[in-house]
Design a protein around this motif. Structure first.
Motif, PDB file in Angstrom:
ATOM      1  N   UNK B  56       0.817  -1.220   0.000  1.00  0.00           N
ATOM      2  CA  UNK B  56       0.000   0.000   0.000  1.00  0.00           C
ATOM      3  C   UNK B  56       0.852   1.272   0.000  1.00  0.00           C
ATOM      4  N   UNK B  57       2.128   1.105  -0.325  1.00  0.00           N
ATOM      5  CA  UNK B  57       3.045   2.240  -0.191  1.00  0.00           C
ATOM      6  C   UNK B  57       2.599   3.446  -1.022  1.00  0.00           C
ATOM      7  N   UNK B  58       2.024   3.151  -2.209  1.00  0.00           N
ATOM      8  CA  UNK B  58       1.633   4.270  -3.069  1.00  0.00           C
ATOM      9  C   UNK B  58       0.590   5.152  -2.372  1.00  0.00           C
ATOM     10  N   UNK B  59      -0.387   4.498  -1.733  1.00  0.00           N
ATOM     11  CA  UNK B  59      -1.435   5.233  -1.027  1.00  0.00           C
ATOM     12  C   UNK B  59      -0.847   6.072   0.104  1.00  0.00           C
ATOM     13  N   UNK B  60       0.033   5.451   0.893  1.00  0.00           N
ATOM     14  CA  UNK B  60       0.607   6.185   2.028  1.00  0.00           C
ATOM     15  C   UNK B  60       1.471   7.351   1.550  1.00  0.00           C
ATOM     16  N   UNK B  61       2.224   7.119   0.469  1.00  0.00           N
ATOM     17  CA  UNK B  61       3.089   8.196  -0.035  1.00  0.00           C
ATOM     18  C   UNK B  61       2.264   9.331  -0.644  1.00  0.00           C
ATOM     19  N   UNK B  62       1.137   8.957  -1.283  1.00  0.00           N
ATOM     20  CA  UNK B  62       0.255   9.999  -1.824  1.00  0.00           C
ATOM     21  C   UNK B  62      -0.237  10.905  -0.697  1.00  0.00           C
ATOM     22  N   UNK B  63      -0.571  10.287   0.438  1.00  0.00           N
ATOM     23  CA  UNK B  63      -1.025  11.079   1.598  1.00  0.00           C
ATOM     24  C   UNK B  63       0.058  12.078   1.997  1.00  0.00           C
ATOM     25  N   UNK B  64       1.312  11.609   1.980  1.00  0.00           N
ATOM     26  CA  UNK B  64       2.429  12.462   2.411  1.00  0.00           C
ATOM     27  C   UNK B  64       2.591  13.674   1.505  1.00  0.00           C
ATOM     28  N   UNK B  65       2.141  13.538   0.269  1.00  0.00           N
ATOM     29  CA  UNK B  65       2.331  14.632  -0.692  1.00  0.00           C
ATOM     30  C   UNK B  65       1.263  15.709  -0.576  1.00  0.00           C
ATOM     31  N   UNK B  66       0.195  15.388   0.144  1.00  0.00           N
ATOM     32  CA  UNK B  66      -0.921  16.326   0.227  1.00  0.00           C
ATOM     33  C   UNK B  66      -0.950  16.962   1.621  1.00  0.00           C
ATOM     34  N   UNK B  67      -0.573  18.253   1.707  1.00  0.00           N
ATOM     35  CA  UNK B  67      -0.492  18.885   3.034  1.00  0.00           C
ATOM     36  C   UNK B  67      -1.790  18.787   3.831  1.00  0.00           C
ATOM     37  N   UNK B  68      -2.951  18.884   3.138  1.00  0.00           N
ATOM     38  CA  UNK B  68      -4.232  18.780   3.835  1.00  0.00           C
ATOM     39  C   UNK B  68      -4.395  17.402   4.448  1.00  0.00           C
ATOM     40  N   UNK B  69      -4.080  16.376   3.645  1.00  0.00           N
ATOM     41  CA  UNK B  69      -4.199  14.992   4.121  1.00  0.00           C
ATOM     42  C   UNK B  69      -3.250  14.747   5.283  1.00  0.00           C
ATOM     43  N   UNK B  70      -2.053  15.315   5.197  1.00  0.00           N
ATOM     44  CA  UNK B  70      -1.077  15.117   6.273  1.00  0.00           C
ATOM     45  C   UNK B  70      -1.609  15.701   7.588  1.00  0.00           C
ATOM     46  N   UNK B  71      -2.216  16.891   7.509  1.00  0.00           N
ATOM     47  CA  UNK B  71      -2.770  17.493   8.734  1.00  0.00           C
ATOM     48  C   UNK B  71      -3.810  16.576   9.357  1.00  0.00           C
ATOM     49  N   UNK B  72      -4.669  15.982   8.508  1.00  0.00           N
ATOM     50  CA  UNK B  72      -5.706  15.082   9.022  1.00  0.00           C
ATOM     51  C   UNK B  72      -5.061  13.842   9.648  1.00  0.00           C
ATOM     52  N   UNK B  73      -4.103  13.252   8.936  1.00  0.00           N
ATOM     53  CA  UNK B  73      -3.417  12.060   9.445  1.00  0.00           C
ATOM     54  C   UNK B  73      -2.730  12.375  10.779  1.00  0.00           C
ATOM     55  N   UNK B  74      -2.113  13.547  10.855  1.00  0.00           N
ATOM     56  CA  UNK B  74      -1.431  13.934  12.097  1.00  0.00           C
ATOM     57  C   UNK B  74      -2.410  14.018  13.267  1.00  0.00           C
ATOM     58  N   UNK B  75      -3.538  14.692  13.046  1.00  0.00           N
ATOM     59  CA  UNK B  75      -4.523  14.857  14.125  1.00  0.00           C
ATOM     60  C   UNK B  75      -5.119  13.506  14.523  1.00  0.00           C
ATOM     61  N   UNK B  76      -5.438  12.678  13.518  1.00  0.00           N
ATOM     62  CA  UNK B  76      -6.005  11.354  13.822  1.00  0.00           C
ATOM     63  C   UNK B  76      -5.022  10.510  14.631  1.00  0.00           C
ATOM     64  N   UNK B  77      -3.751  10.594  14.291  1.00  0.00           N
ATOM     65  CA  UNK B  77      -2.741   9.849  15.031  1.00  0.00           C
ATOM     66  C   UNK B  77      -2.621  10.345  16.454  1.00  0.00           C
ATOM     67  N   UNK B  78      -2.462  11.665  16.591  1.00  0.00           N
ATOM     68  CA  UNK B  78      -2.238  12.241  17.907  1.00  0.00           C
ATOM     69  C   UNK B  78      -3.385  11.910  18.852  1.00  0.00           C
TER      70      UNK B  78
END
Lengths: 527, 169
Positions: B56-78
Motif C-alpha cells: 500500500x506504499x503508493x497510497x501512504x506516499x500519496x497522503x504524504x504529498x498532500x499537506x491537507x491529508x497530512x494534517x488530518x493524518x497527524x490529528x487522527x494519530x495524535x
C-alpha cells in the motif's frame, strides 16, 4: 478469587445495582493514570528545563527571526513602470516575481499541479502580493523571447493582473531607456550588465541587476562610482537575502553562539546538464531571429553566429565568469550576509575542465580560498558540476558548528570551552544539534523538478513567512519596488554588490592568472 | 456479547489480573505515544508516510504529498493514540478502543511491513522479519478483544451494571 467471580456473575444476573465493590473495581486502574501523568509531567519538566537551559545559554529564540525585512505589507502607492532587458530564463522568472507570467507557463504549471498536487508552484505564484507595477517595455535580442515577454506583460491571469498591459518591444536597450519606464531589470548575460547599468543610471532609472553584478573588476568600479553618485534605488539579485534561514543564521552568529569562527565552507555541487549551463538550444534561434552582432558588441572577441554561445553563454569567458559569477557569487553573498566579511585580503584558486569536455572555456570543477586575516577567518568555496552532494553552508566556530540550508542546525563542538560544563553535565549533547530551526512549521511542500529542488534546498527559490511558502525572488524584487517608493532599504545594494563582484573577480583572476591575488584596500584595486 | 460477558466472568484471579495488566500496558504505550505527539509541535507523520514500502506504499506516499491529508493524518494519530490509550488504561468503551487500536496498528504495519527485501531509510530499533513489535502489540489487542476485561476491572463495569451501555464489554 474464584468465588468472587461467581459472585460477580450472580450480581450481574440478579441485580443491576452498583455496589461499593463495583465502584472500586471500576476505578481500579485510575491510580495508574495518575502514575502515568506524574511520570509524563516529570519527564516533560526535565526536557523543557534542558531545552530552556540550552536556549538561555545561547541567547536565542526558537521562533521565526524577529526582524524580517519587508514582511509588512504597505500601501502600493504609485504604479511603477518597469522595463526588462533580457528575457531568458532569469528574466522570465523575474517577470513572474513582478506578477506577470506567460500563459504557457501558467498552463504548464496547472498541468504539473494536476499530475502532482504537491507541486504548488502555481499556487505560490498566484498568492504573490500585487506590487502595482506594469511591465511597459522589454528588450531582447531574440525575437521569440521578446514576444514571450510581451505576452507575459499583457497576461491578466496572475497576481499583477490588474496592471497588465501592452509592453513595447525595443531592439536596443538605449531606446528602452528613452521610454517612460521608472525602473529597469537587467537580466542579460554578464558582459552587458555594466553598459546598460551606466546608461540607465545616467537616465535616472532605478536598477535591479542580476548577479554577478559585473564581468570584470574595471566594470565593478564603474558601476560603483555611477550608482553611489546617483540617487537611484539599486538591488543586486541575491534573493537568498530574503531567506528566513539566512536571517536566522545571522541572529545565531550575532548572539555569539558559535564562538570564534575560523573556517567557513560553502559549495555548489550539481550533476546534470542544466547545472552545467548546457541549456536547450531553441531551433527558432537563427541569424534572422537573433541580433548576434549586438549580442557580442561589448565583447572584444568577435566570432561568427553561434547558437551554443548565445544560449549557453556562461561556458565562455567572453560573456561571463563561469562558476565564479554564477554560483560562488550566491554562496559568498550568503556568507557576507551572515558574517559581514566584506572583500578578502587574498584569494587563491584552482580547478579544471574535468567532466564537461564540450568545448567550454570555464572550469567545471573549481575551488577558491579567500583569506580574512583581520577576522582570523578562511572562506573556502568548492564546486563540481559532476556530483550533487549537498552539505549546506558550514560555519565552523570554536564552540559550535552551524549548517545553513533550508534549515539551520547548530551543534556544540565536543572540545568547546564555552559549553564544556554543559557537555559534561549532559545538558548539551555534542553529537546532536543543540538548536535547529526549520521555518516549515507544518505540512509539506514539494518542488518536483530537479532544478527546482536544487534551488529550493539552498533557499534560493522558496522561503517561508509565518510558515507559508513564498518565492524569495518575489520578496527580493518586492523589497526593491518598496524601496523605490521610499518605504524600505534594499538588502543587496551597491556596497554589497561591489563586495560580491570584487571577491568573485579576485577568484576568477587567481584562477586565470594562476597566482595568489591580493586586495589593496587603500588603492581599492586587485593586485 | 452476552456470551462473552458470561465467559469473561469465569476468569480466575490470575487470568483476570494478567489480562488487565496487559490491557493497561498497551493502553499506557498508546497514551504516551499520543501525548508526546500532541505536545511536540514539530511532530508530523510525513517522513513515516514518505518512507512507506510494500503493498500500500503508493497510497501512504500519496497522503504524504498532500499537506491537507497530512494534517488530518497527524490529528487522527495524535488524538487516536491518546484516546485509545486512555480508554484501555481506565477501561472505558474498552471494546471500541480495542478495535480502533487494532485498526491503527494494522495501518502502521501495512505502511512499513518488515518484509524481506524492503529497505527503510528510517532506522528501526530492533531486528525484524515479517513479525515486528507492531504486529505483536496488534496480536495482544486481538487477545484483549477475545478476552475482554473492561466490564470487570474498569469504568465500563459501572455502565454494564447500570445497564446503560451494552457496547461496553
Amino acid at each position: 478469587m474464584s468465588d468472587e467471580s461467581v459472585k460477580d456473575t450472580e450480581g450481574q444476573v440478579e441485580s443491576a445495582g452498583i455496589g461499593r465493590r463495583d465502584v472500586l473495581k471500576a476505578l481500579a486502574s485510575v491510580p495508574v493514570l495518575g502514575v502515568f501523568f506524574a511520570g509524563w509531567y516529570e519527564k516533560k519538566l526535565a526536557d523543557d528545563a534542558k531545552r530552556e537551559a540550552i536556549m538561555a545559554e545561547l541567547g536565542l529564540e526558537g521562533r521565526a527571526p524577529a526582524v524580517i525585512p519587508d514582511a509588512i505589507s504597505r500601501p502600493p502607492g504609485d504604479r511603477v513602470r518597469v522595463g526588462i532587458v533580457g528575457f531568458g530564463g532569469e528574466g522570465e522568472s523575474l517577470g513572474r516575481c513582478l506578477g506577470f507570467a506567460h500563459p504557457d507557463w501558467i498552463e504548464a504549471e496547472a498541468r504539473n499541479n494536476l499530475e502532482n498536487p504537491a507541486n504548488r508552484t502555481l499556487e505560490v505564484f498566484m498568492g504573490q502580493e500585487d506590487l502595482n507595477v506594469s511591465i511597459t517595455a522589454v528588450c531582447d535580442l531574440f525575437d521569440v523571447r521578446a514576444e514571450r515577454a510581451r505576452a507575459a506583460a499583457a497576461n491578466a491571469d496572475g497576481p499583477g493582473g490588474a496592471t497588465a498591459g501592452q509592453a513595447t518591444r525595443y531592439r536596443r536597450y538605449t531606446e528602452l531607456l528613452e521610454s517612460d519606464v521608472d525602473a529597469v531589470v537587467i537580466a542579460t548575460p554578464d558582459h552587458w550588465h555594466t553598459r546598460i547599468a551606466l546608461d540607465a543610471v545616467a537616465a535616472g532609472k532605478h536598477l535591479y541587476v542580476e548577479k554577478a553584478m559585473t564581468r570584470t573588476e574595471e566594470e565593478a568600479h564603474q558601476m560603483y562610482d555611477a550608482v553611489t553618485a546617483s540617487d537611484i534605488t539599486f538591488q543586486v539579485g541575491h534573493q537568498q537575502r530574503q531567506s528566513e534561514t539566512h536571517i536566522k543564521a545571522r541572529e545565531v552568529v550575532d548572539a555569539g553562539v558559535l564562538g570564534h569562527v575560523s573556517l567557513v565552507e560553502v559549495t555548489t555541487n550539481r550533476n546534470a546538464p542544466w547545472g552545467a549551463w548546457v541549456y536547450g538550444i531553441d531551433d527558432r534561434g537563427t541569424p534572422a531571429t537573433i541580433d548576434w552582432e549586438q549580442f557580442q558588441e561589448p565583447s572584444e572577441n568577435k566570432v561568427p553566429f553561434s547558437p551554443e554561445r548565445f544560449f549557453r553563454w556562461r561556458c565562455w569567458w567572453d560573456y561571463g565568469t563561469g562558476l565564479s559569477g554564477d554560483l560562488m557569487s550566491h554562496e559568498y553573498d550568503a556568507v557576507n550576509q551572515i558574517l559581514g566579511i566584506g572583500i578578502p585580503d587574498t584569494v587563491v584558486s584552482s580547478g579544471g575542465i574535468y567532466y564537461f569536455k564540450d568545448g567550454r572555456e570555464v572550469p567545471d570543477v573549481w575551488q577558491a580560498v579567500c583569506e580574512y586575516p583581520e577576522r582570523d577567518l578562511t572562506l573556502m568555496y568548492s564546486a563540481t558540476l559532476a556530483n550533487s552532494l549537498y552539505r549546506g553552508q558550514v560555519f565552523m566556530g570554536h564552540d559550535a558548528t552551524m549548517q545553513v540550508g533550508q534549515t539551520v542546525h547548530v551543534t556544540a563542538d565536543q572540545y568547546s570551552t564555552r559549553y564544556a560544563e554543559k557537555i559534561a553535565g549532559d545538558v548539551i549533547d555534542p553529537t546532536r544539534p543543540m538548536f535547529s530551526y526549520n521555518p516549515r512549521t507544518s505540512g509539506v511542500d514539494a518542488v518536483t523538478s530537479a532544478t527546482a529542488a536544487y534551488f529550493a534546498q539552498r533557499g534560493l527559490l522558496y522561503t517561508y513567512r509565518d510558515g507559508k511558502m513564498v518565492n524569495s525572488y518575489h520578496l527580493h524584487i518586492k523589497e526593491w519596488i518598496d524601496a523605490i517608493r521610499g518605504n524600505a532599504e534594499t538588502s543587496c545594494g551597491i556596497e554589497r554588490g561591489f563586495e560580491e563582484a570584487i571577491t568573485c573577480h579576485m577568484a576568477t583572476r587567481a584562477y586565470r592568472e594562476n597566482r595568489k591575488v591580493r586586495w589593496d584596500p587603500v588603492a581599492r584595486r586587485i593586485v | 456479547m452476552r456470551r462473552a460477558h458470561v465467559d469473561a466472568a469465569q476468569y480466575g484471579g490470575f487470568q483476570l489480573t494478567a489480562l488487565v495488566v496487559l490491557r493497561m500496558l498497551v493502553g499506557w504505550h498508546f497514551l504516551y505515544e499520543g501525548v508526546t505527539k500532541i505536545t511536540n509541535p514539530q511532530w508530523t507523520s510525513v517522513s513515516y508516510l514518505q518512507d512507506s514500502q510494500g503493498w500500500f506504499s503508493e497510497t501512504f506516499r500519496d497522503l504524504a504529498l498532500n499537506p491537507g491529508a497530512v494534517s488530518v493524518v497527524d490529528v487522527l494519530n495524535e488524538w487516536g493514540l491518546t484516546l485509545i490509550g486512555l480508554a484501555l488504561l481506565v477501561g472505558i468503551l474498552t471494546r471500541t478502543a480495542t478495535v480502533a487500536g487494532i485498526v491503527l496498528l494494522a495501518l502502521y504495519y501495512l505502511a512499513a511491513p518488515p518484509f524481506p527485501g524492503l529497505e527503510y531509510s528510517l532506522p528501526t530499533e530492533g531486528s525484524y522479519i515479517i513479525v515486528n513489535k507492531v504486529l505483536v502489540e496488534l496480536a495482544a489487542l486481538v487477545v484483549l478483544l477475545a478476552l475482554p476485561t473492561g466490564h470487570r476491572v474498569g469504568l465500563d463495569r459501572l455502565f454494564v451494571k447500570s445497564g446503560t451501555a451494552v457496547e461496553a464489554a
